[in-house]
Structure formats: structure tokens, C-alpha cells
Design a protein around this motif. Structure first.
Motif, PDB file in Angstrom:
ATOM      1  N   GLN A 113       5.519  -6.939   7.995  1.00  0.00           N
ATOM      2  CA  GLN A 113       6.537  -7.344   8.960  1.00  0.00           C
ATOM      3  C   GLN A 113       7.444  -8.428   8.399  1.00  0.00           C
ATOM      4  O   GLN A 113       8.657  -8.419   8.634  1.00  0.00           O
ATOM      5  N   ARG A 120       6.298   4.011  21.436  1.00  0.00           N
ATOM      6  CA  ARG A 120       7.717   3.951  21.086  1.00  0.00           C
ATOM      7  C   ARG A 120       8.595   4.549  22.187  1.00  0.00           C
ATOM      8  O   ARG A 120       9.749   4.156  22.358  1.00  0.00           O
ATOM      9  N   GLY A 178       0.936   6.447  19.040  1.00  0.00           N
ATOM     10  CA  GLY A 178       2.055   5.656  18.537  1.00  0.00           C
ATOM     11  C   GLY A 178       3.376   6.132  19.106  1.00  0.00           C
ATOM     12  O   GLY A 178       4.258   5.324  19.431  1.00  0.00           O
ATOM     13  N   SER A 179       3.539   7.450  19.248  1.00  0.00           N
ATOM     14  CA  SER A 179       4.764   7.993  19.847  1.00  0.00           C
ATOM     15  C   SER A 179       4.940   7.528  21.282  1.00  0.00           C
ATOM     16  O   SER A 179       6.049   7.217  21.722  1.00  0.00           O
ATOM     17  N   GLY A 221       3.603   5.625  10.841  1.00  0.00           N
ATOM     18  CA  GLY A 221       2.744   4.694  11.550  1.00  0.00           C
ATOM     19  C   GLY A 221       1.268   4.860  11.244  1.00  0.00           C
ATOM     20  O   GLY A 221       0.467   3.955  11.527  1.00  0.00           O
ATOM     21  N   THR A 222       0.882   5.992  10.672  1.00  0.00           N
ATOM     22  CA  THR A 222      -0.529   6.213  10.330  1.00  0.00           C
ATOM     23  C   THR A 222      -0.856   5.812   8.889  1.00  0.00           C
ATOM     24  O   THR A 222      -2.026   5.815   8.502  1.00  0.00           O
ATOM     25  N   SER A 276      -4.119   0.310  15.333  1.00  0.00           N
ATOM     26  CA  SER A 276      -4.435   1.209  14.215  1.00  0.00           C
ATOM     27  C   SER A 276      -5.926   1.314  13.957  1.00  0.00           C
ATOM     28  O   SER A 276      -6.433   2.366  13.568  1.00  0.00           O
ATOM     29  N   GLU A 299       8.703   8.483  12.017  1.00  0.00           N
ATOM     30  CA  GLU A 299       8.030   7.255  12.427  1.00  0.00           C
ATOM     31  C   GLU A 299       6.571   7.452  12.846  1.00  0.00           C
ATOM     32  O   GLU A 299       5.708   6.639  12.471  1.00  0.00           O
ATOM     33  N   PRO A 300       6.217   8.493  13.620  1.00  0.00           N
ATOM     34  CA  PRO A 300       4.794   8.650  13.954  1.00  0.00           C
ATOM     35  C   PRO A 300       3.915   8.861  12.723  1.00  0.00           C
ATOM     36  O   PRO A 300       2.799   8.328  12.652  1.00  0.00           O
ATOM     37  N   SER A 329      -0.751  -4.569  16.626  1.00  0.00           N
ATOM     38  CA  SER A 329      -0.560  -3.322  15.880  1.00  0.00           C
ATOM     39  C   SER A 329      -1.774  -3.029  15.003  1.00  0.00           C
ATOM     40  O   SER A 329      -2.177  -1.871  14.842  1.00  0.00           O
TER      41      SER A 329
END
Length: 411
Positions: free
Chosen positions: A153, A356, A352-353, A133-134, A340, A129-130, A336
């Protein structure tokens, strides 16, 4: 705030004509459908072979290892090639799913194999996921991030809904092995797309190679040095802690106390999902000039709607649930994108981690706190406390001059 920006490799096309990005969004939605199907298969099998308490443990088994490993996953996302990380852990997911399918075909499902599968998925998620996310920041211009988020989304929600609907039918006929096999196929499609077609347009700054603990420590040091990023991380980490318990526990408690029945909870959940989808679509059609400001003000409205869940007849609760969904979809896309576009790309995975991590570590406490407060006081009290906390939390970003004036259109 000094931000290390991405370096342009190839000029992206206009977003609405960007075939590669739209194809990636569709592939991700397919994967989300597979995940929803797998979740139903796991939960259904768990309740068939174990007590309710053990079944709950199986479903939640991946949360703890994910929380433990998540910061390490952020460090790797910031210093390694995210595509390679995503490929590796999707291949591992396929291996886990195939292993489960073969095990179940050879013998009956057991609590042990279900827990092992849930833990393995949790660890894979923590690394995947991290890095995932980039990817948006590597594919589209910063000015196109809100549009990307709105489409992604919406597609993700539709994929999850379709996967959940298909999951019940598939699991009833093919069981756990069928659910695992279908989800493995969706991950195989993701792996093929990443390997052959997913190519970054922007090169992100990379963190230096160092030990995981030093990399995690450097991430927390960055929070101290970057006040705008710190405000974003704190605000985004606390969002679900207010709304999660209110809709996850509070709606069921209200329906029970008022005698509305379980069907009312289903209607509330449907209105939440519909509102979230419409909120995300609204960003694509009516995007505010100042994205962060619009997103944080939407969450002020969401806090008021959380309070409204605790009072009034069923129709006002339904309206409040719809408003919560709309503001959640609207704000999630805008914030979000702001995250970013503004976080130093050498720290994007670690930041991002951290956002979460709030859900994994603090959500159980928030759920328990809501339930305890509801048991000790009138039911409207926890809704008011949690909704008011949401509104107060928004004072922090709304008082920040950077967020009040920021726009991504000129980024």
C-alpha cells in the motif's frame, strides 16, 4: 467456520528478504503510476473537448460496466488460474491504450473514443482486480500478509503520487497519445513480470466449473453459511461509504462556507495522503497482536474523526483529516490481511468482488445523500450522521468473538 486453506508448493523466504515479492510490489507501484497518469490524460482531454457534464460522464463511464461484470470476474478468479487472467486482461489493456494512441495521432480526440476507452478499462478492471486480489495469498504466508499489505500500500500510494505529478507535465507536452503510450509501457512491464517471474508458492482451492450465474449464486450462499466472512464483507463494503463523501464533498463544502479557499482543500487532501502512508508504515513497524481487533478499533477512531471534520477551526479539521488518513492506512492493511487469510480460498475472488461492488454501486448514492443532507440542514449534521454510522457499523465486527481473539501470527 470451515476454511479451505492453500496448499504449500514452495517454502517462501523470510518476507524482508523475499526478492520476488518486493519486485512484484515495485512493478505494481509502477503500474499504479501509469494508471494515475492515464486518468489525468483522460480527464484533461475530456474537459478540453466536451462540456463539464459530458466530461464527468466520460471519466465515470467505466464504473457502470465494471459494476455489472465484477461478480462474473470474481467467479472466474475462483475457478481459473489468476495469473492467466491477469495476463490476458493486461494485454487487452495494452491493446486499448495503443488503439487510443494511434487514433489520436491520426485524428483529433472525440467523445466517442474517450467513452469507449473508459468502458473498455472498466470491463478489464472488473476481470483483473478479483484475480489480482488473490495473488498475495498465493505468494506469502498468512502471518506475513500484514507486512505485505503495509509495503504494497505504501508503494502504491507513492506510485500514484508520482504518476499524478508526472502526468500533468507529460499530458501538457504530449497529450492523450503520450499518456496512453506511457501507461501501455507500464502494463507491458507488468505482463513481462507475471509471465516470467511471478510464480505462486501456495496453491489455492479452486471452485467447480459451472455457469457464471450459478457461481455467483453459490457465492451468496457461502455468505449465509460463513458468518465470519459475512461480517467481514459487510464491514469492508461499508467503510468507504462513510468516509468517501465526508472527504470527497464535505471538505470542499466546509472550506467554501468558512472562506478558507481552495488551498485549504489541497492541504486537507495532502494530510489525508500523508496520514494514510504513515498508517500503513506503522503496521510494518508496530503490528498489533490481534490484527482484526486493531483494525476495527482504528475505524471507530476514524468515525469520530469524520464527526470532527464538521466542527471547529481550520487547524482541528486539518488534525481530523490527518487522523482519518492514519486510521485508513492502518486499518486497510490489517483488515485486508485478515480478509485474505480467513476467507475460504475457493471463494476469495467472489468475496473480494462483493466488497468492491459496494463502492461502485452505492458510492454515488452516498455522495448524493451527503450533499442533500448538507443542503437541507446545518453542515455539521451530515458529518455527524456519516461518522456516527461508521462507529455503529463497527459494533458488528467488534462484538464477534472470532475477531476479538484472532491473530495471524500463528496462522
Amino acid at each position: 467456520m470451515t476454511v479451505t486453506g492453500p496448499v504449500l508448493i514452495t517454502e517462501p523466504p523470510v518476507f524482508r528478504r523475499d526478492v520476488r515479492v518486493h519486485a512484484w510490489i515495485a512493478v505494481k507501484a509502477l503500474s499504479d503510476a501509469g494508471d494515475a497518469l492515464w486518468t489525468i490524460a483522460l480527464a484533461w482531454t475530456a474537459v478540453q473537448i466536451a462540456s463539464p457534464a459530458v466530461a464527468g460522464l466520460i471519466v465515470a463511464a467505466g464504473t457502470v460496466p465494471r459494476a455489472i461484470v465484477l461478480l462474473w470476474g470474481g467467479v472466474i478468479a475462483d475457478r481459473a488460474d489468476p495469473r492467466r487472467v491477469m495476463l490476458l486482461f493486461n494485454v487487452l489493456r495494452i491493446g486499448v491504450l495503443i488503439g487510443v494512441a494511434l487514433w489520436v495521432l491520426a485524428t483529433t480526440p472525440s467523445v466517442t473514443i474517450l467513452i469507449v476507452a473508459a468502458i473498455a478499462f472498466g470491463v478489464c478492471d472488473a476481470f483483473y482486480e478479483p484475480s489480482a486480489g488473490t495473488i498475495a495469498r498465493q505468494l506469502v504466508r498468512a502471518s506475513d500478509l500484514p507486512s505485505y499489505g503495509a509495503v504494497a500500500q505504501t508503494a502504491s500510494r507513492l506510485g500514484t503520487m508520482a504518476g499524478a505529478a508526472a502526468g500533468g507535465v507529460l499530458v501538457a507536452h504530449l497529450g492523450l497519445s503520450g499518456g496512453a503510450s506511457v501507461n501501455a509501457l507500464t502494463f507491458l512491464v507488468v505482463v513481462a513480470f507475471i509471465a516470467m517471474w511471478l510464480r505462486p508458492r501456495f496453491l489455492l482451492a479452486r471452485a467447480p466449473r459451472e455457469s457464471a450465474l450459478r457461481g455467483i449464486g453459490r457465492g451468496f450462499a457461502h455468505l449465509r453459511e460463513a458468518p465470519t466472512t459475512r461480517t467481514l464483507v459487510i464491514a469492508l463494503s461499508g467503510l468507504n461509504l462513510a468516509v468517501g463523501p465526508a472527504v470527497g464533498i464535505g471538505l470542499a463544502l466546509r472550506a467554501h462556507d468558512e472562506g478558507w479557499g481552495a488551498q485549504a482543500v489541497g492541504v486537507f487532501e495532502a494530510l489525508l495522503g500523508l496520514g494514510a502512508a504513515l498508517g500503513a508504515v506503522c503496521v510494518a513497524r508496530w503490528r498489533p497482536r490481534r490484527e482484526a481487533l486493531g483494525g476495527f478499533w482504528a475505524l471507530v477512531v476514524q468515525g469520530a474523526a469524520i464527526i470532527a471534520l464538521g466542527v471547529g477551526p481550520v487547524w482541528t479539521v486539518s488534525a481530523a483529516a490527518f487522523v482519518i488518513g492514519c486510521t485508513a492506512g492502518f486499518a486497510s492493511v490489517l483488515l485486508s490481511a485478515t480478509f485474505s487469510a480467513t476467507v475460504d480460498t475457493a471463494y476469495l475472488g467472489r468475496m473480494g468482488s462483493l466488497t468492491r461492488l459496494g463502492d461502485d454501486c452505492l458510492m454515488p448514492l452516498a455522495m448524493a445523500g451527503f450533499g442533500a443532507l448538507a443542503g437541507a440542514t446545518a453542515l455539521w449534521v451530515p458529518f455527524t450522521v456519516f461518522g456516527g454510522a461508521m462507529m455503529l457499523l463497527m459494533v458488528l465486527p467488534l462484538s464477534n468473538r472470532v475477531f476479538r481473539t484472532m491473530t495471524l501470527r500463528s496462522t
